[in-house]
Design a protein around this motif. Sequence first.
Motif, mmCIF file in Angstrom:
data_model
loop_
_atom_site.group_PDB
_atom_site.id
_atom_site.type_symbol
_atom_site.label_atom_id
_atom_site.label_comp_id
_atom_site.label_asym_id
_atom_site.label_seq_id
_atom_site.Cartn_x
_atom_site.Cartn_y
_atom_site.Cartn_z
ATOM 1 N N LEU A 105 0.826 -1.204 0.000
ATOM 2 C CA LEU A 105 0.000 0.000 0.000
ATOM 3 C C LEU A 105 0.863 1.257 0.000
ATOM 4 O O LEU A 105 0.600 2.213 -0.737
ATOM 5 N N GLY A 106 1.899 1.241 0.831
ATOM 6 C CA GLY A 106 2.803 2.389 0.866
ATOM 7 C C GLY A 106 3.492 2.615 -0.469
ATOM 8 O O GLY A 106 3.663 3.761 -0.911
ATOM 9 N N LEU A 107 3.873 1.504 -1.139
ATOM 10 C CA LEU A 107 4.514 1.621 -2.445
ATOM 11 C C LEU A 107 3.561 2.199 -3.493
ATOM 12 O O LEU A 107 3.960 3.014 -4.326
ATOM 13 N N VAL A 108 2.281 1.759 -3.442
ATOM 14 C CA VAL A 108 1.301 2.264 -4.403
ATOM 15 C C VAL A 108 1.066 3.751 -4.193
ATOM 16 O O VAL A 108 1.066 4.549 -5.139
ATOM 17 N N ILE A 109 0.845 4.149 -2.934
ATOM 18 C CA ILE A 109 0.626 5.570 -2.640
ATOM 19 C C ILE A 109 1.869 6.384 -2.995
ATOM 20 O O ILE A 109 1.786 7.474 -3.585
ATOM 21 N N GLY A 110 3.042 5.849 -2.636
ATOM 22 C CA GLY A 110 4.284 6.550 -2.953
ATOM 23 C C GLY A 110 4.494 6.692 -4.448
ATOM 24 O O GLY A 110 4.974 7.737 -4.920
ATOM 25 N N SER A 111 4.117 5.647 -5.227
ATOM 26 C CA SER A 111 4.262 5.711 -6.684
ATOM 27 C C SER A 111 3.411 6.823 -7.270
ATOM 28 O O SER A 111 3.859 7.597 -8.133
#
Length: 625
Positions: A105-111
């Motif tokens: 989730l953090g990677l998706v939001i960060g992307s």
Amino acid sequence: MSQFASRRLPPVPEEAASFRERMRNLRHLGRLLAQIWRTSRFLTAASIGLRLVAAVQPVAMLYVGKLIIDEVVRLSGSPAPGSTLAEWWASGSLNTIAVLLLIELGLVIGSDLLSRLTGLADSVLGELHSNTVSVELMAHAARLDLRHFESAEYQDRLERARRQAAGRNALLSQIFGQAQDIITVITLGAGLFVYAPWLIALLPLSFVPAIWGETRFNTLAYYLSRGRTPERRELEYIRHVGASAETAKEIKLFGLGGFLINRFRTLAQTIFVENRRIAIQRAGWGALFAAIATLTYYGAYGYIVWRTITGAFSIGDLAFLSGSFLRLNGLFQRILLGFTSIAGQSLYLDDLFSFFEIEPTIVPPAHPKPFPQPIRRGVEFENVGFRYPDTDTWAIRNLSFTLAAGETLALVGENGAGKTTIVKLMTRLYDPDEGRITVDGVDLRDMLIEDIHAHIGVIFQDFIRYSLTARENIGVGRIELQDDMDRIKAAAEQSLADGVIAKLPLGYEQPLGRLFNKGRDLSGGEWQKIAIARAYMRDAELIILDEPTAALDAKAEAEVFARFKSLAAGKTAVIISHRFSTVRMADRILVLENGAILESGSHQDLVALGGRYAELFDLQAAGYR
């Protein structure tokens, strides 16, 4: 069929530019990057930094996805700690999967955040860069000589440079995106190499054909566009003439609308046919190469599925490898297609930067001498000869005369006699090919061009009607004093433009012309008075008026020159006019023919001589009887 319709466009080259030529053009990328860095160091660094972080995000997403799948498979094969979510959570069995899901989730939001920030940085940087290039383009054009602006070849180069100044902004994101994709490829390739090294060997089969196609069609499109530059300029000219306020009256009265439309349509259709041919070829070959890439991917995908069935790979490995190969295939194509696109774009960059490499031929002296102030002896032409560039005919030859300090000299002659050429040489818009021109004995070539222009006030017949306020239209005569209202009003009074401005609703702050809102257009004579005010605004030692009263009626002309005669007392002046009512006010008149002095003297002397001047004077005077 008209001569225009029968013209043919330059042929599209069948062979692409050589590899060496394309590589040589890549040198412009370094100049572009330096230009971008100069535009904004902060935004450039921000865009690069954000892309470096985003470059490792895809492999992180794939690897976390693999771990999630493997954990799900493990949990599904393990004994259940209970039948409810609470029981599973209390047992601690979901701890690992929960952490992995939070990381994903953090990677998706960060992307998403990285993408938006990068787009913002690129957008602002692109606009700033476009402005920077436009400013540098105008600054360089201002350094060049008049000979460049009077050359069709130069106009083509300037038009191509203008297009590239506004059309290369996407290249910024493309170059930075290439670096980001290369880092992503390295990280994905490392993971793929660990599991199945030979799969990497399949990648070239999927993208090499597409690269060849893109390289060829990018180059063909560029050379077609370059060869069409004169036709594109003509299209823009026809578009302007066919729909502008300046030409509307004559277009309507002469019924030229249909003629211009047909001329535009004929040329536009010819260009369209050439573009369509390349577009069709590009689409056909592109479809074939895309099919090859798809077959290659599914061959690799089938192998990964088979190894998973046989137990060599886990389900998570299957997801990771298939995802990595698919991304690598797309990234390799994007990188190499991007590289060929950048190489193609560099051909267009050559249009921009080669313009910056044009150097003026009228250069400042190593040790400049000041322009004499005031002029004490005068201006002298000593055996001056001049030919316009790319011509064999002498505009003037062996020309010698002296313009004494404080004298008003008139130049008379038929069109092409050399009158305006003398003015261009006297103002050092050109340098003579033979002889020299001096002011108080100092050669013009020994002075700074800016210094010469600062001490000479010139108004040409084809003066510019600036779509600016009345104040600014006069203030351009000495731009550094454009806010000096006392001087502007004095110049307007001297040229009789003050009466024109007094009738305007907003006075000196009234926008002139019809290009912008609230603009008020003036008559030809009113515009001419505004233009003459620029010469007075300059308060120069030498005043040159080239057909300054062509748009004025006889009464207005007499008023302007009566005022000019009194105001020019003590100044050196040159007047070019076809009206002998103006010319006869000069102290001395030079009659020119074929670039040489035919007669010289005062009005009374030349009339008494009974030569060419007397003949022309009688012809004009007869028209008023």
